[in-house]
Design a protein around this motif. Sequence first.
Motif, mmCIF file in Angstrom:
data_model
loop_
_atom_site.group_PDB
_atom_site.id
_atom_site.type_symbol
_atom_site.label_atom_id
_atom_site.label_comp_id
_atom_site.label_asym_id
_atom_site.label_seq_id
_atom_site.Cartn_x
_atom_site.Cartn_y
_atom_site.Cartn_z
ATOM 1 N N ASP A 76 -20.004 7.428 -88.183
ATOM 2 C CA ASP A 76 -19.454 6.804 -87.676
ATOM 3 C C ASP A 76 -17.618 6.519 -88.336
ATOM 4 O O ASP A 76 -17.568 6.263 -89.309
ATOM 5 N N TYR A 77 -16.571 7.074 -87.362
ATOM 6 C CA TYR A 77 -15.527 7.172 -87.969
ATOM 7 C C TYR A 77 -15.178 5.686 -88.198
ATOM 8 O O TYR A 77 -13.636 5.474 -88.410
ATOM 9 N N SER A 78 -15.771 4.484 -88.236
ATOM 10 C CA SER A 78 -14.698 3.298 -88.408
ATOM 11 C C SER A 78 -15.892 3.140 -90.461
ATOM 12 O O SER A 78 -16.858 2.612 -90.102
ATOM 13 N N GLU A 79 -14.814 2.344 -90.786
ATOM 14 C CA GLU A 79 -15.078 1.918 -92.396
ATOM 15 C C GLU A 79 -15.861 1.419 -92.157
ATOM 16 O O GLU A 79 -16.660 0.665 -92.442
ATOM 17 N N GLU A 80 -14.860 -0.107 -91.577
ATOM 18 C CA GLU A 80 -16.418 -1.037 -90.907
ATOM 19 C C GLU A 80 -17.699 -1.039 -90.694
ATOM 20 O O GLU A 80 -18.810 -2.249 -90.792
ATOM 21 N N SER A 81 -18.276 -0.120 -89.579
ATOM 22 C CA SER A 81 -19.326 0.203 -88.973
ATOM 23 C C SER A 81 -20.076 0.510 -90.299
ATOM 24 O O SER A 81 -21.815 0.460 -90.253
ATOM 25 N N VAL A 82 -19.802 1.530 -91.468
ATOM 26 C CA VAL A 82 -20.283 2.595 -91.844
ATOM 27 C C VAL A 82 -20.619 0.896 -93.038
ATOM 28 O O VAL A 82 -22.017 1.321 -93.598
ATOM 29 N N ALA A 83 -20.229 0.393 -93.220
ATOM 30 C CA ALA A 83 -19.576 -0.664 -95.000
ATOM 31 C C ALA A 83 -21.486 -1.283 -94.219
ATOM 32 O O ALA A 83 -22.229 -1.870 -94.838
ATOM 33 N N MET A 84 -21.117 -1.827 -93.019
ATOM 34 C CA MET A 84 -22.507 -2.825 -92.449
ATOM 35 C C MET A 84 -23.524 -1.732 -92.159
ATOM 36 O O MET A 84 -24.913 -2.726 -92.342
ATOM 37 N N SER A 85 -22.920 -1.411 -91.909
ATOM 38 C CA SER A 85 -25.196 -0.188 -91.382
ATOM 39 C C SER A 85 -25.526 -0.063 -93.026
ATOM 40 O O SER A 85 -27.013 0.026 -93.260
ATOM 41 N N GLN A 86 -24.469 0.314 -94.074
ATOM 42 C CA GLN A 86 -24.873 0.329 -95.334
ATOM 43 C C GLN A 86 -25.675 -0.926 -95.899
ATOM 44 O O GLN A 86 -26.450 -0.907 -96.766
ATOM 45 N N LYS A 87 -25.114 -1.880 -95.552
ATOM 46 C CA LYS A 87 -25.527 -3.611 -95.616
ATOM 47 C C LYS A 87 -27.171 -3.573 -95.333
ATOM 48 O O LYS A 87 -28.004 -4.554 -95.998
ATOM 49 N N LYS A 88 -26.461 -3.555 -93.697
ATOM 50 C CA LYS A 88 -28.325 -3.649 -93.318
ATOM 51 C C LYS A 88 -29.184 -2.616 -93.521
ATOM 52 O O LYS A 88 -30.789 -3.713 -93.546
ATOM 53 N N ASN A 89 -28.915 -1.365 -94.328
ATOM 54 C CA ASN A 89 -30.336 -1.034 -94.608
ATOM 55 C C ASN A 89 -29.814 -0.643 -96.334
ATOM 56 O O ASN A 89 -30.029 0.911 -96.569
ATOM 57 N N LYS A 90 -29.259 -1.143 -96.426
ATOM 58 C CA LYS A 90 -29.745 -1.099 -98.678
ATOM 59 C C LYS A 90 -30.990 -0.616 -99.283
ATOM 60 O O LYS A 90 -31.341 0.388 -100.289
ATOM 61 N N ARG A 91 -31.857 -1.501 -98.882
ATOM 62 C CA ARG A 91 -33.179 -1.460 -99.111
ATOM 63 C C ARG A 91 -33.476 0.487 -99.342
ATOM 64 O O ARG A 91 -34.306 0.811 -100.078
ATOM 65 N N GLN A 92 -33.205 0.965 -98.311
ATOM 66 C CA GLN A 92 -33.770 2.271 -98.027
ATOM 67 C C GLN A 92 -32.751 3.551 -97.831
ATOM 68 O O GLN A 92 -32.807 4.660 -98.236
#
Length: 209
Positions: A76-92
Amino acid sequence: MRFFSKFWNTNARPEGWLGRFALRMTNLTHTPMARWNLSFIDFQPDWTILDVGCGGGKNIARMLKRCPKGQVYGIDYSEESVAMSQKKNKRQLGSRCFIEQGNVMRLPYEDSKFDLVTAFETVYFWPDLNKSFSEVYRVLKPGGMFMFSYAHDSSATMRYWAEQIEAMNILPIDEITKILTDAGFENLQTATKGDYTVNFRIQKPKTGF
C-alpha cells in the motif's frame, strides 16, 4: 462540510488520525463486500498471494486462513495502511505474511511470483491503469489470477462518491476490460452485486511471461 470532504478524500491515501479512523471503518463496513468477492476464488492451501492496496489488513488475514501453508504479501502506498496491516497480522508477519509500502506501478517483486493478486475497492484510485495492470500481469505466475472489485460506472451512488473523492476515477466497464486484455490477460469473468459493484476475475495465460 470541510471535515466530511477531508474524511472522504482520506480514503484514497489514509494519513494521520483521520486516516486510521477511515481504515478501521473500512475493515468493518467492507466486510460483506470482501466476503462476497472472496467467495469466487477456489483457494489452494499453498498459494502465494499479493493484496494491492491492502488498507487495514483484514483481507490479508482472511486469505492467510484460506491458505494455511501459503504466504500473503500486502502493499500500500499509505504509511498508515502499512502500519495497521502489519499490526492486524503481526503473528504471521515475517513468516507467512509480508507487508510493505510501495506503488502498484512499480511492484517490488520478481516476475511470475504470485498465484493470485487481489485488489479490494482500490483500483479506481490507481492513477495509470495501463502501467498498473501490466505490473500485476508481470508478477503473476502463468495461469495465475487477478481478482478485483470495481465500481459500476452506471451506478448513481458510485458516481456520487466519485464526485466527493478527488482521486476516485470510475471508467466504463468495457474500457476496463480493454485495458486488461491489452495487458495480456484472458478468460475474463465478472459478477455484479446490486447496481454498484463488479467483481472481475481474469487470468494470465498459462504460457504467459
